[in-house]
Design a protein around this motif. Structure first.
Motif, PDB file in Angstrom:
ATOM      1  N   SER A  61       0.855  -1.200   0.000  1.00  0.00           N
ATOM      2  CA  SER A  61       0.000   0.000   0.000  1.00  0.00           C
ATOM      3  C   SER A  61       0.884   1.240   0.000  1.00  0.00           C
ATOM      4  O   SER A  61       2.092   1.150   0.269  1.00  0.00           O
ATOM      5  CB  SER A  61      -0.911   0.033   1.238  1.00  0.00           C
ATOM      6  N   GLY A  62       0.274   2.376  -0.262  1.00  0.00           N
ATOM      7  CA  GLY A  62       1.003   3.631  -0.167  1.00  0.00           C
ATOM      8  C   GLY A  62       1.452   3.870   1.268  1.00  0.00           C
ATOM      9  O   GLY A  62       2.570   4.345   1.519  1.00  0.00           O
ATOM     10  N   THR A  63       0.603   3.535   2.204  1.00  0.00           N
ATOM     11  CA  THR A  63       0.932   3.715   3.621  1.00  0.00           C
ATOM     12  C   THR A  63       2.164   2.878   3.997  1.00  0.00           C
ATOM     13  O   THR A  63       3.072   3.374   4.673  1.00  0.00           O
ATOM     14  CB  THR A  63      -0.268   3.302   4.507  1.00  0.00           C
ATOM     15  N   ASP A  68       5.366  12.375  -0.344  1.00  0.00           N
ATOM     16  CA  ASP A  68       4.154  11.570  -0.446  1.00  0.00           C
ATOM     17  C   ASP A  68       3.500  11.937  -1.773  1.00  0.00           C
ATOM     18  O   ASP A  68       2.772  12.931  -1.875  1.00  0.00           O
ATOM     19  CB  ASP A  68       3.226  11.858   0.737  1.00  0.00           C
ATOM     20  N   CYS A 102       1.463   9.983  -3.363  1.00  0.00           N
ATOM     21  CA  CYS A 102       0.346   9.040  -3.532  1.00  0.00           C
ATOM     22  C   CYS A 102      -0.808   9.643  -4.330  1.00  0.00           C
ATOM     23  O   CYS A 102      -1.659   8.926  -4.831  1.00  0.00           O
ATOM     24  CB  CYS A 102      -0.154   8.568  -2.178  1.00  0.00           C
ATOM     25  N   GLU A 103      -0.834  10.991  -4.420  1.00  0.00           N
ATOM     26  CA  GLU A 103      -1.907  11.630  -5.188  1.00  0.00           C
ATOM     27  C   GLU A 103      -1.373  12.262  -6.463  1.00  0.00           C
ATOM     28  O   GLU A 103      -2.113  12.935  -7.177  1.00  0.00           O
ATOM     29  CB  GLU A 103      -2.583  12.715  -4.326  1.00  0.00           C
ATOM     30  N   LYS A 139      -7.125   6.101  -7.125  1.00  0.00           N
ATOM     31  CA  LYS A 139      -5.932   6.839  -7.592  1.00  0.00           C
ATOM     32  C   LYS A 139      -5.827   6.799  -9.121  1.00  0.00           C
ATOM     33  O   LYS A 139      -6.562   6.067  -9.771  1.00  0.00           O
ATOM     34  CB  LYS A 139      -4.674   6.236  -6.973  1.00  0.00           C
TER      35      LYS A 139
END
Ligand SMILES: *Cc1c(COP(=O)(O)O)cnc(C)c1O
Length: 393
Positions: free
Chosen positions: A58-60, A177, A179-180, A206
């Motif tokens: 995951s991105g996390t 980050d 992720c977006e 996403k």
């Protein structure tokens, strides 16, 4: 009244190619740690130009590994933003470090680098960070600033040239980050490559998806080896099965997800263009509605990667009412973001109060994400905009 249309908040964009790729993996015995993941990582190295790409679950998970690689530990300080998805703060808390927030610039929603500069000036003049930058409670010692975790909000990179200038020769690691912001460019440089580490996320809303998943990119070889080990239960390269050098995690991405991701990466330009087209349909229709502010694009963003479509409402408009009315007509919408410092667990731990980060709170109070994806059709956008116009009038 207009005929009701039900519109999803977001939607993945999956073609027969993706379905076929996943089925092909299922016809082999290799469902994890196989060729797909290696090929997926290679495609990310090629796309970003980074020396290392590490696929994770995951991105996390990716952000957490960056925090570990930056050697962030108990009572260390990480400067970050309260205007984000909670994951960007949570990974700091996983290591018992202290997030120090700075407010955002109102136009882009990205971290205000003037404030970062102020903290670093205090730090270098005094040798420590004065209390006013810290939360009211929830920390004990003031240790080192190990890292700055920057979020590219809604697909726009923050001001990295400025940040690098400020952090020069400090040894502070920059974690991006992204992720977006997969596909975005800052002064013609790709998002994800703007700090020491970059992280992409592939949740179904996403720009590209693997179901769940993420990729870390970095040019730092030593950190890359560590992150590869930590992803796989702390097993270092060359270690035998069931030898574990570090306390690690299972943050691996499986082969089906990697295969899906490979097709999505191959379609990245198509997907970004479709998202941009949908954003333009919104922009054209919403720019004339009084009280509605359309997304601002920074001049440093030389390529925009649309993640969500978020409008800001004028102070006189009631967001809760508008959102409820939209919902009644089949249109979901979301307040984006609810500030992290005001989330219940953060208030309890650190004693934050409304007013602590006024710009974040103001933008958080007035923002509304409208349905958005690459699969959106013009008539759906038209419907959303005409209902919104009706409600606001
Ligand atoms: C999506 C996102 C993440 C990662 O989310 P995962 O669901 O763990 O992949 C991290 N930070 C931000 C800002 C995000 O939007």
């Amino acid at each position: 009244m207009k005929q009701r249309i039900d519109i999803p908040m977001s939607s993945p964009d999956i073609s027969d190619k993706e379905r076929q790729a996943v089925i092909s993996v299922l016809q082999t015995p290799y469902l994890s740690m196989g060729e797909e993941i290696e090929a997926f990582e290679k495609e990310f190295r090629t796309y970003t130009g980074s020396r290392n790409a590490i696929a994770v679950s995951s991105g996390t998970a990716g952000l957490h590994l960056c925090i570990r690689a930056a050697k962030v530990s108990r009572d260390d300080i990480v400067i970050t933003t309260p205007f984000s998805f909670v994951a960007s703060t949570n990974v700091i808390l996983y290591e018992n470090a202290v997030p120090i927030y700075v407010d955002i610039e109102s136009k882009t929603g990205n971290m205000d680098m003037d404030l970062v500069e102020e903290i670093l000036k205090d730090y270098s003049n005094l040798g420590y960070i004065p209390d006013r930058w810290f939360p009211r409670k929830g920390w004990s010692k003031k240790k080192k600033i190990r890292a700055i975790l920057v979020v590219d909000v809604f697909g726009q990179p923050a001001d990295y040239d400025r940040l690098k200038n400020i952090t020069q020769n400090t040894g502070i690691k920059i974690i991006e980050d992204s992720c977006e912001s997969l596909g975005a460019e800052y002064r013609n440089k790709k998002a994800g490559t703007l700090g020491d580490f970059g992280v992409f996320g592939f949740y179904p809303n996403k720009q590209i998806t693997t179901g769940e998943g993420g990729v870390i990119v970095t040019n730092d070889e030593e950190s890359a080896s560590l992150m590869i080990a930590l992803r796989n239960q702390g097993r270092a390269a060359g270690d035998m099965w069931l030898n574990h050098k570090y306390l690690g995690y299972n943050y691996r991405l499986d082969e089906m997800s990697a295969a899906l991701g490979r097709v999505q990466v191959a379609r990245l330009n198509e997907l970004l263009e479709k998202r941009e087209r949908a954003a333009n349909w919104y922009n054209q229709r919403l720019s004339e509605i009084k009280g509605v502010e359309i997304p601002f694009l920074a001049p440093t963003t030389t390529r925009t990667s649309w993640f969500v479509y978020v409008i800001r409402l004028g102070g006189e408009l009631n967001r809760a009412r508008i959102s409820k009315e939209l919902g009644k007509r089949g249109i979901p919408s979301r307040p984006y973001f609810i500030p992290i410092h005001l989330q219940p667990y953060m208030v309890e731990k650190f004693g934050y109060k409304p007013g602590d980060f006024p710009i974040t709170e103001d933008i958080g109070n007035r923002s509304l994400a409208l349905p958005f994806s690459s699969t959106m059709e013009e008539k759906q956008v038209e419907y959303v905009c005409s209902i919104l116009r009706e409600i606001i009038k």
